[in-house]
Structure formats: structure tokens, C-alpha cells
Design a protein around this motif. Structure first.
Motif, mmCIF file in Angstrom:
data_model
loop_
_atom_site.group_PDB
_atom_site.id
_atom_site.type_symbol
_atom_site.label_atom_id
_atom_site.label_comp_id
_atom_site.label_asym_id
_atom_site.label_seq_id
_atom_site.Cartn_x
_atom_site.Cartn_y
_atom_site.Cartn_z
ATOM 1 N N UNK A 38 0.746 -1.096 0.063
ATOM 2 C CA UNK A 38 0.025 -0.027 -0.050
ATOM 3 C C UNK A 38 0.888 1.338 0.024
ATOM 4 N N UNK A 39 0.321 2.177 -0.662
ATOM 5 C CA UNK A 39 1.321 3.255 -1.011
ATOM 6 C C UNK A 39 0.594 4.730 -0.081
ATOM 7 N N UNK A 40 -0.637 4.704 0.064
ATOM 8 C CA UNK A 40 -1.303 5.896 0.803
ATOM 9 C C UNK A 40 -0.900 5.633 2.330
ATOM 10 N N UNK A 41 -0.790 4.487 2.890
ATOM 11 C CA UNK A 41 -0.317 4.339 4.382
ATOM 12 C C UNK A 41 1.136 4.962 4.381
ATOM 13 N N UNK A 42 1.768 5.089 3.545
ATOM 14 C CA UNK A 42 3.179 5.658 3.402
ATOM 15 C C UNK A 42 3.205 7.120 3.653
ATOM 16 N N UNK A 43 2.296 7.605 2.620
ATOM 17 C CA UNK A 43 2.038 9.108 2.633
ATOM 18 C C UNK A 43 1.308 9.610 3.738
ATOM 19 N N UNK A 65 -4.343 12.929 14.245
ATOM 20 C CA UNK A 65 -3.438 12.835 14.559
ATOM 21 C C UNK A 65 -3.151 12.118 15.729
ATOM 22 N N UNK A 66 -3.948 12.391 17.014
ATOM 23 C CA UNK A 66 -3.860 11.971 18.261
ATOM 24 C C UNK A 66 -4.361 10.207 18.140
ATOM 25 N N UNK A 67 -5.199 9.816 17.211
ATOM 26 C CA UNK A 67 -5.707 8.534 16.925
ATOM 27 C C UNK A 67 -4.419 7.736 16.261
ATOM 28 N N UNK A 68 -3.913 8.430 15.312
ATOM 29 C CA UNK A 68 -2.793 8.105 14.572
ATOM 30 C C UNK A 68 -1.587 7.598 15.599
ATOM 31 N N UNK A 69 -1.328 8.742 16.557
ATOM 32 C CA UNK A 69 -0.156 8.203 17.480
ATOM 33 C C UNK A 69 -0.559 7.302 18.494
ATOM 34 N N UNK A 70 -1.667 7.012 18.783
ATOM 35 C CA UNK A 70 -2.355 5.834 19.783
ATOM 36 C C UNK A 70 -1.968 4.538 19.134
ATOM 37 N N UNK A 71 -2.272 4.481 17.625
ATOM 38 C CA UNK A 71 -2.309 3.344 16.836
ATOM 39 C C UNK A 71 -0.649 2.927 16.503
ATOM 40 N N UNK A 72 0.075 4.071 16.334
ATOM 41 C CA UNK A 72 1.505 3.811 16.061
ATOM 42 C C UNK A 72 2.473 4.692 17.147
ATOM 43 N N UNK A 73 2.475 3.905 18.272
ATOM 44 C CA UNK A 73 3.185 4.568 19.225
ATOM 45 C C UNK A 73 4.713 5.081 18.791
ATOM 46 N N UNK A 74 5.471 4.408 18.034
ATOM 47 C CA UNK A 74 6.870 4.826 17.846
ATOM 48 C C UNK A 74 6.547 5.868 16.607
ATOM 49 N N UNK A 75 7.669 6.443 16.002
ATOM 50 C CA UNK A 75 7.876 7.195 14.989
ATOM 51 C C UNK A 75 7.037 7.092 14.028
ATOM 52 N N UNK A 76 5.960 7.922 13.591
ATOM 53 C CA UNK A 76 5.549 7.417 12.074
ATOM 54 C C UNK A 76 6.250 6.923 10.947
ATOM 55 N N UNK A 77 7.480 7.379 10.944
ATOM 56 C CA UNK A 77 8.367 7.109 9.827
ATOM 57 C C UNK A 77 8.773 5.608 9.984
ATOM 58 N N UNK A 78 8.549 4.936 11.011
ATOM 59 C CA UNK A 78 8.941 3.570 11.161
ATOM 60 C C UNK A 78 7.956 2.713 10.530
ATOM 61 N N UNK A 79 7.043 3.109 10.283
ATOM 62 C CA UNK A 79 5.911 2.100 9.304
ATOM 63 C C UNK A 79 6.752 1.415 8.390
ATOM 64 N N UNK A 131 -9.549 10.033 -2.739
ATOM 65 C CA UNK A 131 -10.153 8.803 -2.656
ATOM 66 C C UNK A 131 -9.539 7.649 -1.845
ATOM 67 N N UNK A 132 -8.382 7.780 -1.856
ATOM 68 C CA UNK A 132 -7.845 6.619 -0.962
ATOM 69 C C UNK A 132 -8.082 6.542 0.494
ATOM 70 N N UNK A 133 -8.225 7.834 0.885
ATOM 71 C CA UNK A 133 -8.672 8.159 2.135
ATOM 72 C C UNK A 133 -10.183 7.808 2.533
ATOM 73 N N UNK A 134 -10.966 8.305 1.604
ATOM 74 C CA UNK A 134 -12.578 7.861 1.592
ATOM 75 C C UNK A 134 -12.516 6.132 1.621
ATOM 76 N N UNK A 135 -11.861 5.583 0.869
ATOM 77 C CA UNK A 135 -11.862 4.203 0.426
ATOM 78 C C UNK A 135 -11.157 3.257 1.528
ATOM 79 N N UNK A 137 -7.762 3.123 1.666
ATOM 80 C CA UNK A 137 -6.552 2.596 0.943
ATOM 81 C C UNK A 137 -6.814 2.909 -0.415
ATOM 82 N N UNK A 138 -5.443 2.800 -0.919
ATOM 83 C CA UNK A 138 -5.240 2.973 -2.303
ATOM 84 C C UNK A 138 -5.431 1.837 -3.147
#
Length: 177
Positions: A38-43, A65-79, A131-135, A137-138
Motif C-alpha cells: 500500500x502506498x497511501x499508508x506511507x504518504x 493525529x492523536x488517533x494515529x499516534x495511539x495506533x503507532x506509538x513509535x515514530x510514524x516514519x518507522x512504518x 479517494x484513497x482516504x475515503x476508500x 486505502x489506495x
């Protein structure tokens, strides 16, 4: 502008072989990482990391952003998707260099200008991003990876992508042909 003779001399990977290789990459991603591509997750990870750096107060108070931080406690770039996209970019660059295709040019139909082609590409990218966010995923995440695991949602997504493209092709074909 390239002539028809020059286009015939240019060699590309056979699309059937490319499809099989893409399928093997999808299987390997599911086997090794436990999830598809998936590409949209990286973006999204890059946008979150940038916002946290540029506007930390805003990212602390915004729900997304707070929800994303809860789901990914480390740096977002470590995805792992960030590393996957870096590999796609580096791999594309290396492939282009090896094939002698590293040129800064805008490919477009003789019927339109390079500027119009760039405007349509930008608009298409913006629509794709929303569209990738509404759907959720890309195309690579929802359709390809979904279909690789025989997900009903992935099949419906792919049908929607091809159906929408087919329905709109008549109106936009002059931009490419």
C-alpha cells in the motif's frame, strides 16, 4: 518528440511477466510482513511526521493525529510502508538509470500541451489522495492486496476502479492518445 519507430525500439518488460512478478511480490509481502502492499499508508505516515514536526501543538489537539499516534506509538516514519515506498522510488530510479531512461520530460499527447498534462496529473493525484482516504486505502492496498487474499472488498474495489476508468475513458482519452 519520439516517433513511432523510436517507440518500437524501446523495450519494456512483458506485461504478463510483470503481472506475475507483482503477484509474487504481493505474496511475499503477505508472507514476510503479514500484510499486503500500500502506498497511501506511507504518504499518511509522512504527513503525520511532518505535521508533528512543523506544528506539534496542532497535532497534539487534532483527533486524526492523536488517533494515529495511539495506533503507532513509535515514530510514524518507522512504518514498514514508508520503507516500501522508499524502495519503490529507489528501485524506479535505478531501473531507469540502468535502462538509460533518466530524462526530465513530460510525456503527453500531441493534442495537448505539457502544461495541461501536468495540471491533469496534479488533479488526478489530488483526487486519488482523497479517494484513497475515503476508500480506506489506495489501489495497491485495497484492490491488489485485497484480491491477493481473496477479499470480497478487494474484488469490489477493483471492479469499481476498472468500471470507473472505463466509464470516464471516453471523456479524457484525448489527453493521452
Amino acid at each position: 518528440m519520439e516517433t513511432t519507430n523510436q517507440l518500437k525500439k524501446t523495450r519494456y518488460l512483458n506485461p504478463y511477466i510483470g503481472g506475475v512478478l507483482l503477484g509474487l511480490v504481493l505474496l511475499a509481502a503477505n508472507f514476510i510482513a503479514g500484510r499486503g502492499l500500500g502506498a497511501s499508508g506511507a504518504i499518511k505516515s509522512v504527513v503525520v511526521a511532518t505535521t508533528q514536526t512543523v506544528a506539534p501543538e496542532y497535532s497534539e489537539n487534532a483527533k486524526f493525529f492523536t488517533e494515529y499516534k495511539e495506533e503507532h506509538p513509535e515514530s510514524p516514519l518507522k512504518n514498514w510502508l514508508v520503507f516500501q515506498m522508499l524502495g519503490v522510488l529507489v528501485g524506479g530510479f535505478v531501473s531507469g538509470a540502468i535502462a538509460g531512461r533518466l530524462k526530465f520530460k513530460v510525456e503527453h499527447s500531441p493534442r495537448i500541451t505539457a502544461r495541461r498534462r501536468l495540471v491533469f496529473a496534479l488533479l488526478g493525484g489530488i483526487f486519488f489522495g482523497f479517494g484513497s482516504q475515503f476508500g480506506r486505502g489506495c489501489t495497491s492496498g485495497s484492490a491488489l492486496s485485497g484480491m491477493a487474499v481473496l477479499s470480497f472488498g478487494g474484488i469490489i474495489t477493483m471492479m469499481g476502479i476498472f468500471g470507473g476508468a472505463y466509464a470516464l475513458a471516453y471523456f479524457f482519452r484525448k489527453n493521452w492518445i
